[in-house]
Scaffold this motif. Structure first.
Motif, PDB file in Angstrom:
ATOM      1  N   VAL A 600     -63.472  36.843  90.506  1.00 36.40           N
ATOM      2  CA  VAL A 600     -63.291  37.443  91.827  1.00 36.40           C
ATOM      3  C   VAL A 600     -62.589  36.461  92.760  1.00 36.40           C
ATOM      4  O   VAL A 600     -62.944  35.281  92.817  1.00 36.40           O
ATOM      5  CB  VAL A 600     -64.658  37.832  92.439  1.00 36.40           C
ATOM      6  N   ALA A 601     -61.584  36.946  93.470  1.00 35.24           N
ATOM      7  CA  ALA A 601     -60.859  36.111  94.433  1.00 35.24           C
ATOM      8  C   ALA A 601     -61.040  36.664  95.838  1.00 35.24           C
ATOM      9  O   ALA A 601     -61.070  37.882  96.043  1.00 35.24           O
ATOM     10  CB  ALA A 601     -59.374  36.053  94.084  1.00 35.24           C
ATOM     11  N   GLY A 602     -61.177  35.766  96.809  1.00 33.80           N
ATOM     12  CA  GLY A 602     -61.294  36.161  98.204  1.00 33.80           C
ATOM     13  C   GLY A 602     -60.007  35.898  98.964  1.00 33.80           C
ATOM     14  O   GLY A 602     -59.011  35.432  98.409  1.00 33.80           O
ATOM     15  N   LYS A 603     -60.025  36.169 100.261  1.00 34.57           N
ATOM     16  CA  LYS A 603     -58.845  35.945 101.083  1.00 34.57           C
ATOM     17  C   LYS A 603     -58.580  34.445 101.238  1.00 34.57           C
ATOM     18  O   LYS A 603     -59.516  33.661 101.390  1.00 34.57           O
ATOM     19  CB  LYS A 603     -59.047  36.575 102.465  1.00 34.57           C
ATOM     20  N   PRO A 604     -57.317  34.032 101.214  1.00 34.59           N
ATOM     21  CA  PRO A 604     -56.988  32.606 101.370  1.00 34.59           C
ATOM     22  C   PRO A 604     -57.485  32.066 102.717  1.00 34.59           C
ATOM     23  O   PRO A 604     -57.468  32.762 103.733  1.00 34.59           O
ATOM     24  CB  PRO A 604     -55.462  32.585 101.286  1.00 34.59           C
ATOM     25  N   LEU A 605     -57.920  30.822 102.690  1.00 32.73           N
ATOM     26  CA  LEU A 605     -58.342  30.119 103.899  1.00 32.73           C
ATOM     27  C   LEU A 605     -57.317  29.044 104.232  1.00 32.73           C
ATOM     28  O   LEU A 605     -56.727  28.439 103.319  1.00 32.73           O
ATOM     29  CB  LEU A 605     -59.706  29.459 103.679  1.00 32.73           C
ATOM     30  N   ASP A 606     -57.092  28.804 105.528  1.00 33.29           N
ATOM     31  CA  ASP A 606     -56.174  27.707 105.861  1.00 33.29           C
ATOM     32  C   ASP A 606     -56.904  26.378 105.724  1.00 33.29           C
ATOM     33  O   ASP A 606     -58.135  26.328 105.621  1.00 33.29           O
ATOM     34  CB  ASP A 606     -55.586  27.889 107.258  1.00 33.29           C
ATOM     35  N   ALA A 607     -56.162  25.308 105.734  1.00 36.32           N
ATOM     36  CA  ALA A 607     -56.720  23.981 105.453  1.00 36.32           C
ATOM     37  C   ALA A 607     -57.787  23.580 106.474  1.00 36.32           C
ATOM     38  O   ALA A 607     -58.765  22.909 106.130  1.00 36.32           O
ATOM     39  CB  ALA A 607     -55.596  22.941 105.427  1.00 36.32           C
ATOM     40  N   ASP A 608     -57.614  24.005 107.737  1.00 37.02           N
ATOM     41  CA  ASP A 608     -58.583  23.628 108.774  1.00 37.02           C
ATOM     42  C   ASP A 608     -59.913  24.340 108.586  1.00 37.02           C
ATOM     43  O   ASP A 608     -60.977  23.806 108.938  1.00 37.02           O
ATOM     44  CB  ASP A 608     -58.021  23.954 110.165  1.00 37.02           C
ATOM     45  N   THR A 609     -59.869  25.547 108.024  1.00 39.23           N
ATOM     46  CA  THR A 609     -61.085  26.352 107.851  1.00 39.23           C
ATOM     47  C   THR A 609     -61.847  25.968 106.589  1.00 39.23           C
ATOM     48  O   THR A 609     -63.075  26.134 106.516  1.00 39.23           O
ATOM     49  CB  THR A 609     -60.725  27.847 107.797  1.00 39.23           C
ATOM     50  N   ALA A 610     -61.134  25.441 105.604  1.00 39.03           N
ATOM     51  CA  ALA A 610     -61.725  25.217 104.279  1.00 39.03           C
ATOM     52  C   ALA A 610     -62.539  23.930 104.216  1.00 39.03           C
ATOM     53  O   ALA A 610     -62.282  23.047 103.391  1.00 39.03           O
ATOM     54  CB  ALA A 610     -60.616  25.203 103.228  1.00 39.03           C
ATOM     55  N   LYS A 611     -63.535  23.839 105.091  1.00 39.11           N
ATOM     56  CA  LYS A 611     -64.463  22.722 105.006  1.00 39.11           C
ATOM     57  C   LYS A 611     -65.455  22.976 103.867  1.00 39.11           C
ATOM     58  O   LYS A 611     -65.710  24.126 103.495  1.00 39.11           O
ATOM     59  CB  LYS A 611     -65.208  22.553 106.323  1.00 39.11           C
ATOM     60  N   SER A 612     -66.018  21.930 103.331  1.00 36.15           N
ATOM     61  CA  SER A 612     -66.851  22.053 102.133  1.00 36.15           C
ATOM     62  C   SER A 612     -67.996  23.043 102.321  1.00 36.15           C
ATOM     63  O   SER A 612     -68.219  23.925 101.483  1.00 36.15           O
ATOM     64  CB  SER A 612     -67.413  20.681 101.749  1.00 36.15           C
TER      65      SER A 612
END
Length: 627
Positions: A600-612
């Motif tokens: 399953v794949a979700g919507k892409p996140l930008d680099a600023d949002t993709a915190k651990s």
């Protein structure tokens, strides 16, 4: 809506007119070609007939070397439906000249007509495969290619049989007129049908035509070489045509000169091979679920080698017929197994060739697609010439028997397959995934269309089992470079696939500080090069089925190279043979087969949002309650 099966394409205007057009064209070529060769054989002495037949075969192939490069450029510059109509009009004119040639009995004029038919085929070839991606959806490409391959071989066989039968009637009078009338009628019907083909807009209307075939072929090959998977797919396709030419050339001689049979026996042998190719081509769509499944290519290659070896052994033990009849052959020891393995070679050939053509169509840039197909046709012709040379060397100079020659090309096939698959490990990886998904798992996909088709990006996924990377690689159509825990990277067999797939091994900074730093340098360079990377942020396989906290490594990557992050989740793998449930993986007997697994794949996140922490919650949501 995509078609539920390939046969529904035959009810679509997007496909049926083109399908009938290419079938009728191939049928017509082979009616005239076979009729000419039979007439030459009966009119002339054996040595003269052999020389002229070899000349005829060469004249039909020569245009592919001379004009394919130009044909590919025209197919990229002009509307393909427009070009098909002009080509089919030319076929009517060539057929009229062919009638005059046959009735007059002029071998020179007949050979000229055969050359013109070769020119026509050379110009139609790039259009034949380049038009399919314009009229068919991605989910229909495998089915469309399967029907085209099936029709091509049926047309070759049918045209050969009809031309042979009608040319035989020329001894009693009227055969030439029947052949002439037939090829004109088919050419006219083909033109009328092609007028219904929908327009196919040119991708490069301002392309400047280069009439130098050598320079243009070299240019396209340089472009293709930038994508090794496409280049070696072309090599694989051309190798198949070498094999096919070898079998189609030697089977008639085997049936007539070794077994002592007649024309009906030769027709039966050829029918077995052709029916096998048709079945294998049509099986592709069912076995691949309508997707371009490259895992079928190694399976087909293995089957071709096995079939060739078996055919050699069985054929070498067949005794000449005491009575010239199909019944006598059918009842002779080993005959039925010989027919079965001849058909089996065709089946595996279909499984081998269809995904390769579909792969080239899908992965080649639209602006270059027809020219790449043209170069493929040139390579095919070159390999068919090599096939004839191999036949001369082994059968005439080295005095091999035909069954021994079958053994040689079967072993050569194994060597070529190993070479190609070592250069493009994606084929082996897809095979492993296909075997897993057809034995232990049923793999479902959700949301994969959200993965960008090009450009740098990172997939972040939970880590459940030792086959996670294989399942992801099989699900995502775009090649993935995996950032993986070094001990998994070093697992025997898988290590070869991961290494040649340019996976990036990594372990903790405490265990290997130099390797840790080197891995991050390679990750940064890969993203700058536009690669799609995949990381398992947990850092290790889960030992209790629950997702572990995501490590901060992905944040370090994004600080240096901010790219989109695609959250993904694997469902249903916990408890499998390859997971750590109830002990270490691989130590317990598999508890279930054919279980359902989801990617399953979700919507892409930008680099600023993709915190651990946030990324962990998103992946956990995609995974849901199903472990």
């Amino acid at each position: 809506m995509a078609h539920k099966n390939q046969f529904q394409l035959l009810a679509s205007r997007r496909f049926l007119p083109f399908f009938l057009t290419q079938f009728l064209g191939a049928f017509n070529d082979n009616v005239f070609k076979s009729a000419l060769m039979v007439m030459i054989a009966f009119r002339l002495a054996a040595d003269q007939a052999n020389a002229l037949n070899n000349l005829a075969a060469g004249l039909f192939i020569l245009p592919f070397f001379l004009f394919s490069a130009t044909a590919g450029q025209l197919a990229d510059k002009y509307d393909k439906a427009f070009l098909i109509r002009r080509i089919k009009l030319a076929e009517i004119g060539i057929s009229l000249v062919g009638v005059v040639a046959l009735i007059s009995g002029s071998n020179t004029l007949c050979l000229a007509v055969l050359f013109l038919l070769g020119v026509q085929s050379a110009f139609f070839g790039p259009i034949k495969y380049a038009i399919l991606p314009q009229h068919l959806r991605k989910t229909e490409l495998v089915g469309g290619n399967a029907l085209v391959e099936m029709a091509t071989f049926v047309a070759i066989l049918g045209g050969t049989i009809v031309g042979t039968i009608l040319s035989g009637a020329s001894d009693s009078g009227g055969g030439s007129e029947w052949i002439g009338g037939l090829i004109i009628a088919i050419a006219i019907v083909g033109y009328l049908v092609c007028r219904v083909i929908p327009d196919a807009a040119p991708p490069v209307p301002d392309l400047k035509i280069d009439l130098n075939p050598v320079r243009q072929t070299a240019h396209v090959l340089r472009e293709v070489a930038k994508t090794p998977a496409i280049f070696y797919a072309i090599v694989g396709i051309s190798w198949f045509w070498l094999l096919g030419a070898a079998y189609l050339t030697q089977i008639p001689s085997f049936g007539k000169n070794v077994l002592g049979g007649d024309e009906p026996l030769v027709a039966l042998l050829l029918c077995s091979f052709t029916i096998g190719v048709a079945i294998g081509s049509l099986l592709c769509e069912r076995l691949s679920g309508g997707r371009i499944e490259l895992g079928l290519v190694p399976l087909g290659a293995a089957g071709l080698t096995y079939g060739g070896i078996a055919l050699s052994v069985i054929g070498g033990n067949l005794a000449p017929l005491e009575e010239v009849s199909l019944a006598a052959f059918w009842g002779s020891p080993g005959a039925q197994m010989f027919l079965f393995h001849l058909a089996l070679i065709g089946v595996f050939g279909g499984l081998y060739i269809v995904p390769l053509y579909a792969m080239i169509q899908e992965r080649t840039a639209k602006a270059l697609r027809a020219r790449v197909i043209a170069v493929t046709n040139i390579m095919n012709s070159l390999f068919m010439v090599v096939s004839a040379v191999l036949g001369i060397v082994f059968l005439s100079l080295l005095d091999f028997s035909i069954p021994q020659f079958f053994m040689v090309i079967a072993l050569m096939n194994a060597a070529v397959a190993i070479f190609v698959f070592s250069k493009v490990p994606e084929f082996a990886m897809r095979l492993l995934v296909w075997l897993l998904s057809h034995t232990m798992y049923r793999v479902r996909h959700e949301g994969l269309e959200q993965i960008p088709a090009e450009g740098p990006a990172i997939i972040a996924c939970n880590h459940v089992s030792y086959v996670d990377a294989l399942l992801l690689a099989g699900a995502v159509r775009r090649p993935i470079r995996f950032i993986m825990y070094k001990p998994i990277y070093e697992i025997p067999v898988l290590h070869f696939i991961f290494r040649t797939g340019r996976a990036i091994p990594i372990c903790s900074r405490q265990k290997d500080p130099e390797g840790y730093a080197r891995a991050f340098e390679e990750i940064e360079q890969g993203l700058k090069d536009g690669d799609l990377l995949c990381i398992f942020p947990e850092g290790q396989l889960t030992k209790d089925g629950e997702m572990q906290p995501f490590k901060a490594g992905i944040e370090k990557i994004l600080q240096k190279t901010p790219v989109p992050v695609i959250p993904m989740a694997l469902r249903g793998l916990w408890g499998s043979f390859f997971s750590h449930k109830d002990g270490h993986a691989f130590t317990t007997w598999p508890k279930r087969f054919w279980s359902s697994v989801s990617v399953v794949a979700g919507k892409p996140l930008d680099a600023d949002t993709a915190k651990s922490d946030h990324l962990h919650q998103v992946v956990l949501g995609l995974r849901g309650e199903r472990l």
